[in-house]
Design a protein around this motif. Structure first.
Motif, mmCIF file in Angstrom:
data_model
loop_
_atom_site.group_PDB
_atom_site.id
_atom_site.type_symbol
_atom_site.label_atom_id
_atom_site.label_comp_id
_atom_site.label_asym_id
_atom_site.label_seq_id
_atom_site.Cartn_x
_atom_site.Cartn_y
_atom_site.Cartn_z
ATOM 1 N N ILE A 173 33.937 50.510 30.338
ATOM 2 C CA ILE A 173 34.432 49.413 30.282
ATOM 3 C C ILE A 173 34.404 49.158 28.742
ATOM 4 O O ILE A 173 33.712 49.363 28.242
ATOM 5 C CB ILE A 173 33.144 48.819 30.853
ATOM 6 N N THR A 174 35.297 48.210 28.584
ATOM 7 C CA THR A 174 36.276 47.342 27.473
ATOM 8 C C THR A 174 36.062 46.086 27.679
ATOM 9 O O THR A 174 36.573 45.143 28.403
ATOM 10 C CB THR A 174 36.894 47.513 26.518
ATOM 11 N N ILE A 175 35.228 45.084 26.355
ATOM 12 C CA ILE A 175 35.256 43.708 27.067
ATOM 13 C C ILE A 175 35.615 43.141 25.642
ATOM 14 O O ILE A 175 35.537 43.636 24.384
ATOM 15 C CB ILE A 175 33.562 43.042 27.322
ATOM 16 N N SER A 176 35.698 41.999 25.596
ATOM 17 C CA SER A 176 36.472 41.086 24.526
ATOM 18 C C SER A 176 35.629 41.086 23.648
ATOM 19 O O SER A 176 34.049 40.657 24.330
ATOM 20 C CB SER A 176 37.281 39.705 24.593
ATOM 21 N N LYS A 177 35.833 41.067 22.747
ATOM 22 C CA LYS A 177 35.389 40.856 21.084
ATOM 23 C C LYS A 177 34.266 39.683 21.665
ATOM 24 O O LYS A 177 35.364 38.512 21.424
ATOM 25 C CB LYS A 177 35.743 41.032 20.119
#
Length: 348
Positions: free
Chosen positions: A140-144
């Motif tokens: 899972i990749t979330i926004s910085k």
């Protein structure tokens, strides 16, 4: 049947068994690499879960026998990808737009890899491969810059990696898991670690608690505040800035290396030696150290006993009371030693 006929029958049966064994060995030895190649080819298949929600504030994960990674990246919204060799039924993704919650679970309901593997080639590959070779994975990749409200991960027999994350609440429950936490900013953490290893690096925790059993905890360059640790047969290492820390440990060890302490530090240890090594500002710390049925060592040499509870029990103690101390460190051990290893002149 005559004796010679029986002997021929026995010889034939033995040859058949030997042939089967050699065939199995051939599959495991000569054919394993092909099996691994087939497995890896399937493992390299990447799937994308198309998230319907525009925003996610809560992530809830419950997995077994898998790798889970969560990190920040250059993405506009949360992205979910996964690798698996079993087809698209391995993982289940659920969304709740009202609570902005993404839930990830295991469709196998905790079944083992061996139980779910029916293909013979995959089965031999599983038996012959390393323990961590065939792991399905969720990323899972979330926004910085996004700060999660709640991040909960329950994982058994797997790997857990968290990198560059911010969260109000972090809850980890792991059993037989390798966990790595790097560059996290957490307001409150609840960590339960069983038969696992936990590595923390450049992580900030404002408050929380940890329950550890039969585990190894290593830390490097962290900032931990208002934290309680309860351990059983665990090796606990703390490195970095520590403020208002309480540790209770039975069995294992407690090691403070290159630590900077503030506030109140309280340690109660049974059958678990406590070591302070090369930490800064020691001359400005108030020390209250007592070892019951043990001793206090300074650079591997026992200091003289300062008090005794009774004739049957020997004890070692050390007190140091500077003006305006930066931290108050209280340590009590039973059946174990306290070691002070550095080049300071605190005992002079």
């Amino acid at each position: 049947m005559g004796k010679w006929e029986k002997r021929v029958a026995i010889l034939a049966a033995g040859s058949l068994v030997t042939g089967v064994l050699f065939l199995g060995a051939g599959v495991l030895a000569g054919g394993v690499q092909d099996a691994r190649n087939i497995y890896q080819k399937e493992q390299d298949r990447q799937y994308k879960y198309q998230l319907k929600m525009s925003e996610v504030s809560t992530i809830d994960v419950d997995l077994s026998g898998a790798i889970f990674e969560i990190q920040t990246g250059n993405v506009d919204k949360v992205e979910v990808s996964y690798y698996q060799n079993m087809g698209k039924e391995r993982f289940v993704f659920e969304e709740d737009s009202k609570t902005q919650t993404l839930k990830v679970t295991d469709a196998r309901n905790g079944a083992s890899k061996t139980q779910s593997t029916t293909d013979m080639i995959r089965f031999f590959s599983y038996l012959a491969s390393e323990r961590d070779y065939n792991r399905d994975k969720v990323i899972i990749t979330i926004s910085k810059g996004i700060q999660l409200k709640d991040l909960t991960v329950k994982i058994v027999d797997g790997h857990l990696f968290m990198r560059q994350l911010k969260a109000d609440n972090l809850n980890i429950d792991s059993y037989d898991v390798l966990t790595s936490l790097v560059n996290l900013q957490i307001n409150k953490a609840q960590l339960t670690i069983h038969d696992s290893s936990l590595d923390m690096e450049k992580t900030q925790i404002e408050s929380g608690e940890m329950l550890a059993s039969d585990s190894e905890i290593d830390s490097k360059d962290n900032s931990i505040k208002n934290f309680n640790i309860s351990g059983t047969d665990s090796d606990i290492g703390m490195d970095g800035k520590v403020e208002n820390l309480e540790i209770t440990n039975q069995g294992g060890s407690i090691d403070f290396s290159k630590g900077t302490f503030r506030g109140k530090i309280t340690i109660d240890s049974v059958d678990a030696p406590v070591t302070f090594a090369d930490f800064k500002d020691k001359e400005q710390y108030q020390l209250d150290l007592k070892a019951r049925d043990g001793g206090i060592l300074y650079n591997d040499t026992y200091i003289d006993d300062a008090w005794e509870d009774s004739e049957e029990e020997s004890s070692g103690s050390l007190s140091h009371n500077p003006t305006n101390p930066l931290a108050e460190i209280r340590v009590r051990t039973q059946s174990s030693n306290i070691s002070l290893n550095d080049d300071s002149d605190i005992l002079e």
